[in-house]
Design a protein around this motif. Structure first.
Motif, PDB file in Angstrom:
ATOM      1  N   HIS A  36       0.837  -1.203   0.000  1.00  0.00           N
ATOM      2  CA  HIS A  36       0.000   0.000   0.000  1.00  0.00           C
ATOM      3  C   HIS A  36       0.870   1.250   0.000  1.00  0.00           C
ATOM      4  CE1 HIS A  36      -2.355   3.189   2.040  1.00  0.00           C
ATOM      5  NE2 HIS A  36      -3.355   2.725   1.320  1.00  0.00           N
ATOM      6  N   ARG A  37       1.917   1.251   0.807  1.00  0.00           N
ATOM      7  CA  ARG A  37       2.831   2.402   0.849  1.00  0.00           C
ATOM      8  C   ARG A  37       3.512   2.610  -0.493  1.00  0.00           C
ATOM      9  NH1 ARG A  37       8.110   3.421   1.365  1.00  0.00           N
ATOM     10  NH2 ARG A  37       8.602   1.186   1.372  1.00  0.00           N
ATOM     11  N   LEU A  38       3.941   1.523  -1.122  1.00  0.00           N
ATOM     12  CA  LEU A  38       4.622   1.622  -2.406  1.00  0.00           C
ATOM     13  C   LEU A  38       3.664   1.986  -3.536  1.00  0.00           C
ATOM     14  CD1 LEU A  38       6.939  -1.520  -2.127  1.00  0.00           C
ATOM     15  CD2 LEU A  38       7.626   0.879  -1.921  1.00  0.00           C
ATOM     16  N   SER A  39       2.384   1.731  -3.342  1.00  0.00           N
ATOM     17  CA  SER A  39       1.415   1.981  -4.401  1.00  0.00           C
ATOM     18  C   SER A  39       0.906   3.415  -4.392  1.00  0.00           C
ATOM     19  CB  SER A  39       0.232   1.016  -4.254  1.00  0.00           C
ATOM     20  OG  SER A  39      -0.796   1.340  -5.158  1.00  0.00           O
ATOM     21  N   ILE A  40       0.415   3.880  -3.270  1.00  0.00           N
ATOM     22  CA  ILE A  40      -0.297   5.157  -3.255  1.00  0.00           C
ATOM     23  C   ILE A  40       0.250   6.123  -2.215  1.00  0.00           C
ATOM     24  CG2 ILE A  40      -2.076   4.601  -1.543  1.00  0.00           C
ATOM     25  CD1 ILE A  40      -4.114   5.812  -3.576  1.00  0.00           C
ATOM     26  N   GLY A  41       1.423   5.860  -1.693  1.00  0.00           N
ATOM     27  CA  GLY A  41       2.019   6.780  -0.735  1.00  0.00           C
ATOM     28  C   GLY A  41       2.321   8.134  -1.373  1.00  0.00           C
ATOM     29  N   VAL A  42       2.334   9.168  -0.555  1.00  0.00           N
ATOM     30  CA  VAL A  42       2.620  10.514  -1.059  1.00  0.00           C
ATOM     31  C   VAL A  42       3.974  10.600  -1.763  1.00  0.00           C
ATOM     32  CG1 VAL A  42       2.975  12.920  -0.348  1.00  0.00           C
ATOM     33  CG2 VAL A  42       1.088  11.603   0.618  1.00  0.00           C
ATOM     34  N   PRO A  43       5.033   9.904  -1.276  1.00  0.00           N
ATOM     35  CA  PRO A  43       6.304   9.946  -2.022  1.00  0.00           C
ATOM     36  C   PRO A  43       6.175   9.480  -3.465  1.00  0.00           C
ATOM     37  CG  PRO A  43       6.690   9.100   0.184  1.00  0.00           C
ATOM     38  CD  PRO A  43       5.201   9.206   0.017  1.00  0.00           C
ATOM     39  N   ARG A  44       5.256   8.548  -3.735  1.00  0.00           N
ATOM     40  CA  ARG A  44       5.060   8.097  -5.115  1.00  0.00           C
ATOM     41  C   ARG A  44       4.467   9.218  -5.971  1.00  0.00           C
ATOM     42  NH1 ARG A  44       7.876   4.261  -6.853  1.00  0.00           N
ATOM     43  NH2 ARG A  44       6.328   3.932  -8.501  1.00  0.00           N
ATOM     44  N   LEU A  45       3.570   9.995  -5.371  1.00  0.00           N
ATOM     45  CA  LEU A  45       2.985  11.120  -6.094  1.00  0.00           C
ATOM     46  C   LEU A  45       4.044  12.180  -6.385  1.00  0.00           C
ATOM     47  CD1 LEU A  45       0.537  12.624  -7.222  1.00  0.00           C
ATOM     48  CD2 LEU A  45       0.082  13.462  -4.910  1.00  0.00           C
ATOM     49  N   LEU A  46       4.886  12.472  -5.394  1.00  0.00           N
ATOM     50  CA  LEU A  46       5.949  13.457  -5.597  1.00  0.00           C
ATOM     51  C   LEU A  46       6.934  12.988  -6.659  1.00  0.00           C
ATOM     52  CD1 LEU A  46       6.651  14.506  -1.891  1.00  0.00           C
ATOM     53  CD2 LEU A  46       5.241  15.676  -3.600  1.00  0.00           C
ATOM     54  N   LEU A  47       7.208  11.676  -6.685  1.00  0.00           N
ATOM     55  CA  LEU A  47       8.105  11.138  -7.707  1.00  0.00           C
ATOM     56  C   LEU A  47       7.497  11.295  -9.095  1.00  0.00           C
ATOM     57  CD1 LEU A  47      10.638   9.592  -8.570  1.00  0.00           C
ATOM     58  CD2 LEU A  47       9.415   7.455  -8.089  1.00  0.00           C
ATOM     59  N   LEU A  48       6.201  11.052  -9.213  1.00  0.00           N
ATOM     60  CA  LEU A  48       5.529  11.225 -10.505  1.00  0.00           C
ATOM     61  C   LEU A  48       5.647  12.669 -10.977  1.00  0.00           C
ATOM     62  CD1 LEU A  48       3.704  10.178 -12.797  1.00  0.00           C
ATOM     63  CD2 LEU A  48       1.732  10.702 -11.334  1.00  0.00           C
ATOM     64  N   TRP A  49       5.419  13.605 -10.081  1.00  0.00           N
ATOM     65  CA  TRP A  49       5.534  15.018 -10.451  1.00  0.00           C
ATOM     66  C   TRP A  49       6.969  15.384 -10.812  1.00  0.00           C
ATOM     67  CZ3 TRP A  49       2.178  17.427  -5.930  1.00  0.00           C
ATOM     68  CH2 TRP A  49       0.846  17.138  -6.180  1.00  0.00           C
ATOM     69  N   LEU A  50       7.931  14.818 -10.079  1.00  0.00           N
ATOM     70  CA  LEU A  50       9.336  15.097 -10.395  1.00  0.00           C
ATOM     71  C   LEU A  50       9.699  14.600 -11.781  1.00  0.00           C
ATOM     72  CD1 LEU A  50      12.081  16.144  -9.390  1.00  0.00           C
ATOM     73  CD2 LEU A  50      12.517  13.875  -8.436  1.00  0.00           C
ATOM     74  N   LEU A  51       9.225  13.404 -12.121  1.00  0.00           N
ATOM     75  CA  LEU A  51       9.484  12.871 -13.460  1.00  0.00           C
ATOM     76  C   LEU A  51       8.795  13.720 -14.526  1.00  0.00           C
ATOM     77  CD1 LEU A  51       9.097   9.041 -12.759  1.00  0.00           C
ATOM     78  CD2 LEU A  51      11.217  10.298 -13.182  1.00  0.00           C
ATOM     79  N   ALA A  52       7.589  14.187 -14.224  1.00  0.00           N
ATOM     80  CA  ALA A  52       6.893  15.057 -15.170  1.00  0.00           C
ATOM     81  C   ALA A  52       7.661  16.362 -15.373  1.00  0.00           C
ATOM     82  CB  ALA A  52       5.480  15.347 -14.668  1.00  0.00           C
ATOM     83  N   PRO A 124     -11.667  -6.860   8.580  1.00  0.00           N
ATOM     84  CA  PRO A 124     -12.245  -5.510   8.445  1.00  0.00           C
ATOM     85  C   PRO A 124     -11.651  -4.479   9.388  1.00  0.00           C
ATOM     86  CG  PRO A 124     -13.971  -7.180   8.425  1.00  0.00           C
ATOM     87  CD  PRO A 124     -12.696  -7.887   8.789  1.00  0.00           C
ATOM     88  N   THR A 125     -11.367  -4.863  10.612  1.00  0.00           N
ATOM     89  CA  THR A 125     -10.862  -3.890  11.586  1.00  0.00           C
ATOM     90  C   THR A 125      -9.528  -3.312  11.145  1.00  0.00           C
ATOM     91  OG1 THR A 125     -11.999  -5.049  13.375  1.00  0.00           O
ATOM     92  CG2 THR A 125     -10.218  -3.537  13.981  1.00  0.00           C
ATOM     93  N   ASN A 126      -8.606  -4.163  10.736  1.00  0.00           N
ATOM     94  CA  ASN A 126      -7.284  -3.703  10.325  1.00  0.00           C
ATOM     95  C   ASN A 126      -7.268  -3.212   8.878  1.00  0.00           C
ATOM     96  OD1 ASN A 126      -5.933  -4.237  12.790  1.00  0.00           O
ATOM     97  ND2 ASN A 126      -5.854  -6.417  12.280  1.00  0.00           N
ATOM     98  N   ASP A 127      -8.153  -3.737   8.040  1.00  0.00           N
ATOM     99  CA  ASP A 127      -8.156  -3.336   6.631  1.00  0.00           C
ATOM    100  C   ASP A 127      -8.656  -1.904   6.432  1.00  0.00           C
ATOM    101  OD1 ASP A 127      -7.188  -5.778   5.946  1.00  0.00           O
ATOM    102  OD2 ASP A 127      -9.076  -6.575   5.140  1.00  0.00           O
ATOM    103  N   ALA A 128      -9.377  -1.367   7.417  1.00  0.00           N
ATOM    104  CA  ALA A 128      -9.928  -0.018   7.274  1.00  0.00           C
ATOM    105  C   ALA A 128      -8.831   1.019   7.051  1.00  0.00           C
ATOM    106  CB  ALA A 128     -10.755   0.338   8.507  1.00  0.00           C
ATOM    107  N   ARG A 129      -7.638   0.773   7.582  1.00  0.00           N
ATOM    108  CA  ARG A 129      -6.556   1.752   7.438  1.00  0.00           C
ATOM    109  C   ARG A 129      -6.030   1.829   6.013  1.00  0.00           C
ATOM    110  NH1 ARG A 129      -1.225  -1.213   8.902  1.00  0.00           N
ATOM    111  NH2 ARG A 129      -1.854  -3.392   8.920  1.00  0.00           N
ATOM    112  N   PHE A 130      -6.336   0.849   5.184  1.00  0.00           N
ATOM    113  CA  PHE A 130      -5.832   0.847   3.813  1.00  0.00           C
ATOM    114  C   PHE A 130      -6.734   1.612   2.845  1.00  0.00           C
ATOM    115  CE2 PHE A 130      -4.098  -3.338   5.397  1.00  0.00           C
ATOM    116  CZ  PHE A 130      -2.813  -2.865   5.570  1.00  0.00           C
ATOM    117  N   ARG A 131      -7.875   2.094   3.310  1.00  0.00           N
ATOM    118  CA  ARG A 131      -8.773   2.813   2.400  1.00  0.00           C
ATOM    119  C   ARG A 131      -8.178   4.155   1.986  1.00  0.00           C
ATOM    120  NH1 ARG A 131     -14.381   1.853   5.814  1.00  0.00           N
ATOM    121  NH2 ARG A 131     -14.193  -0.426   5.988  1.00  0.00           N
ATOM    122  N   SER A 132      -7.588   4.867   2.929  1.00  0.00           N
ATOM    123  CA  SER A 132      -6.841   6.111   2.670  1.00  0.00           C
ATOM    124  C   SER A 132      -7.588   7.082   1.750  1.00  0.00           C
ATOM    125  CB  SER A 132      -5.474   5.787   2.059  1.00  0.00           C
ATOM    126  OG  SER A 132      -4.761   4.892   2.864  1.00  0.00           O
TER     127      SER A 132
END
Length: 216
Positions: A36-52, A124-132
């Motif tokens: 989840h961190r590698l998929s949609i973490g904020v650093p991934r978004l910043l990397l996409l913008w840096l590449l752009a 369900p209890t622990n999976d809720a944190r992955f909705r983000s």
């Protein structure tokens, strides 16, 4: 960008050997958190913008080279500068394009493994944190704005260009920049929508292995 740093996919059903459901859920949660961190973490978004930004700089240098050739054909020194601009542009565009392509392929692998791990069982209890939802909005809203700006540049630039005021190099540079913005925004929107759909399935899907040998 190697997949060696990613959590491995879950073992095939015939060789799974978790001693109990708690052990399965613990491994599942650990793998899902990292994916989840590698998929949609904020650093991934910043990397996409840096590449752009790298693509935009490279394309700007292409525009500078075109303008140099267009405005100074008799001047050998200026033409030399145009060649330098073009070579520098290639130095930005080619590596950045390769890295972005590898990143797209890596994201596909991350998404596949995240789906595989999440389908093992439900928690369900622990999976809720992955909705983000907040992080998804951070991906979607700026990406939508980039798409809008990119489409506007791509279509409005040639439509409003006037002969004698804008050169072909100017129009080409702005249209290319619009395409870069549009593609970057499209990648961000696809990531946000993909995560939203996965999060919905995470909440509503029935586990495929919880009751039929998911652990032994």
């Amino acid at each position: 960008m190697s997949t060696r740093t990613l959590p491995p996919p879950p073992p095939p059903a015939e060789v799974r050997c978790w001693p109990d459901r708690e052990a399965l859920l613990a491994d599942r949660a650990k793998a899902m958190a990292e994916l989840h961190r590698l998929s949609i973490g904020v650093p991934r978004l910043l990397l996409l913008w840096l590449l752009a930004c790298g693509l935009a700089v490279g394309w700007g240098l292409v525009g500078a080279a075109l303008k140099t050739f267009e405005e100074s054909r008799p001047d050998a020194l200026s033409a030399l500068f145009g060649v330098i601009f073009a070579c520098t542009a290639a130095g930005f565009l080619i590596p950045t394009g390769i890295v972005m392509g590898l990143g797209v392929r890596r994201d596909k692998t991350v998404r596949e493994r995240l789906t595989q791990w999440s389908s093992l069982d439900r928690d369900p209890t622990n999976d809720a944190r992955f909705r983000s939802p907040g992080v998804s909005l951070c991906w979607f809203v700026p990406s939508f704005l980039l798409c809008t700006l990119g489409l506007w540049l791509s279509f409005a630039t040639p439509a409003t260009a006037e002969r004698g005021q804008e050169t072909y190099a100017d129009v080409t540079m702005l249209m290319g920049l619009g395409l870069i913005l549009w593609l970057t925004g499209l990648l961000g929107i696809a990531k946000a929508v993909s995560h939203f759909r996965w999060a919905v399935r995470l909440v509503t899907a029935v586990p495929v292995s919880a009751g039929d040998g998911g652990h032994r």
